[in-house]
Design a protein around this motif. Structure first.
Motif, PDB file in Angstrom:
ATOM      1  N   HIS A  88       0.858  -1.191   0.000  1.00  0.00           N
ATOM      2  CA  HIS A  88       0.000   0.000   0.000  1.00  0.00           C
ATOM      3  C   HIS A  88       0.891   1.237   0.000  1.00  0.00           C
ATOM      4  O   HIS A  88       1.873   1.297   0.745  1.00  0.00           O
ATOM      5  N   SER A 148       0.552   5.732  -0.206  1.00  0.00           N
ATOM      6  CA  SER A 148      -0.426   6.805  -0.106  1.00  0.00           C
ATOM      7  C   SER A 148       0.248   8.106   0.311  1.00  0.00           C
ATOM      8  O   SER A 148       1.163   8.097   1.146  1.00  0.00           O
ATOM      9  N   SER A 194      -1.898  -2.758   4.954  1.00  0.00           N
ATOM     10  CA  SER A 194      -2.507  -1.454   4.711  1.00  0.00           C
ATOM     11  C   SER A 194      -2.325  -0.581   5.939  1.00  0.00           C
ATOM     12  O   SER A 194      -1.976  -1.067   7.025  1.00  0.00           O
ATOM     13  N   GLN A 241      -7.564  -4.161   4.309  1.00  0.00           N
ATOM     14  CA  GLN A 241      -7.698  -2.731   4.036  1.00  0.00           C
ATOM     15  C   GLN A 241      -8.194  -2.010   5.275  1.00  0.00           C
ATOM     16  O   GLN A 241      -9.027  -2.519   6.010  1.00  0.00           O
ATOM     17  N   LYS A 268     -11.617  -4.946  -1.278  1.00  0.00           N
ATOM     18  CA  LYS A 268     -11.537  -3.496  -1.129  1.00  0.00           C
ATOM     19  C   LYS A 268     -12.858  -2.961  -0.610  1.00  0.00           C
ATOM     20  O   LYS A 268     -13.921  -3.519  -0.889  1.00  0.00           O
TER      21      LYS A 268
END
Length: 377
Positions: A33, A35, A78, A121, A203
């Motif tokens: 992951h 971000s 995540s 997630q 997801k």
């Protein structure tokens, strides 16, 4: 724009020109992951990996500026930053959820019993519910055990030796669950709801006027919509791939890449793909009887294999602008073929590096059904 690779590196590109900027290296195994999670620093990129670490990178220098380790035996799938003042870092691991105080990088809590399998997630709802500030501390988790859990993270963070254990029972869809115990940290944190999707979850994402709903994609390609505040199912598409496949004349939809939601227009799309690399943006009507409708955008000719991720320029610009034939970048996609493709809604500015232009872009108007093709350069 950040792209994680199978070489355990993260490469950075300009989202406007496609120019390669540099790369960040440090993870020893698969990156799960990435971000730009810090609302106060747009140059800070975060990543997590199966090597058990969460790392922060300065995208101006490509240097690592922070590394938090959950231990060599852990895999982090995540993460999310949120809570009061964005002070919490939550990480989904092997059936555990770990919390750090983002201000001092100290681990403050661990959820042991919320999931019985890998947590795939995580979302702390600070970033997504700024329209509903009272919910900014809600934490939602999803796992391959088929459960979606909602937690209230409001409460003081005390010393590590402060322990409060609490259990609650809850009847959900005919099944009884024991609520998880939160250790060493939150004095009032609790699991608010558990949603049993019934199959491995891939997801989840938020939608709705006040982001009170969740969309959920599973590993067997089903799609459902839930009211997470009341743990109520509002739409369920068990044969989602078949429904999408029936709405276009191209190859059968083999998988779903993601869902995208436009809060400006209260619209949801599920993005379906073929093994040959074609993508379709299928509108989802999740009210009433529910339906998956004809694709409003089809991205064809750029990829030669399975597409793993899509990046919109912005929800409204990307989708609605392309549908209305407005000039500009529709978005980017990356796949197993090693290609990073840029998609244009109409034409291409001279400043765009044309090596990134995919070979064909098709838009189908929802009103007229007319297809507009934009050929490669």
């Amino acid at each position: 724009m950040a792209v994680s690779l199978s070489t355990n590196a993260v490469k950075l590109y300009s989202p406007v020109t496609g120019q390669y900027l540099g790369e960040c290296r440090g993870h020893s195994t698969s990156i799960n992951h990435i971000s730009f999670s810090d609302p106060g620093n747009s140059h800070l990129l975060h990543s997590c990996s199966s090597d058990g670490t969460i790392r922060a990178w300065d995208t101006r220098t490509f240097n690592q500026v922070l590394c938090i380790s959950a231990g060599s035996s852990q895999e982090i799938f995540s993460f999310s930053i949120g809570g009061v003042g964005d002070s919490l870092l939550a990480a989904g691991c092997k059936s555990q959820i770990l919390f750090w105080d983002w201000r001092n990088k100290k681990q403050v809590a661990c959820l042991e019993d919320s999931h019985v399998d890998d947590v795939t997630q995580w979302y702390i709802k600070h970033e997504l519910v700024h329209f509903a500030p009272s919910d900014k501390n809600k934490l939602v988790s999803a796992s391959v055990d088929g459960l979606i859990c909602t937690f209230d993270t409001v409460g003081d963070i005390n010393d590590d030796d402060h322990l409060e254990s609490d259990e609650h029972s809850l009847e959900v869809m005919g099944n009884s669950y024991v609520m998880p115990r939160l250790f060493s940290g939150f004095t009032h944190s609790k699991c608010s709801y558990v949603i049993n999707v019934g199959t491995s979850i891939g997801k989840v994402g938020f939608l709705g006027e006040t982001y009170q709903k969740l969309w959920c994609l599973t590993h067997i390609e089903t799609l459902s919509v839930w009211d997470w505040k009341e743990a109520r199912n509002e739409a369920n598409f068990e044969d989602a791939r078949s429904l999408a496949s029936d709405m276009w004349t191209l190859d059968h939809v083999d998988y779903f890449v993601d869902c995208q939601y436009s809060g400006d227009d209260q619209r949801l799309w599920v993005i379906g793909g073929t093994n040959g690399g074609t993508l379709g943006y299928f509108p989802v009507n999740y009210e009433g009887m529910g339906a998956i409708e004809s694709p409003e955008a089809v991205l064809e000719g750029g990829h030669t294999g399975v597409v793993r991720s899509v990046l919109p320029m912005s929800s409204k610009q990307q989708i609605l602008g392309a549908i209305q034939n407005q000039q500009g970048i529709f978005g980017w996609s990356g796949g197993e073929d090693g290609r990073l493709c840029c998609w244009f809604s109409d034409g291409s500015p001279e400043t765009v590096n044309r090596s990134w232009i995919s070979s064909e872009f098709v838009i189908k108007s929802p009103r007229t059904g007319k297809k507009n093709r934009h050929h490669p350069y």
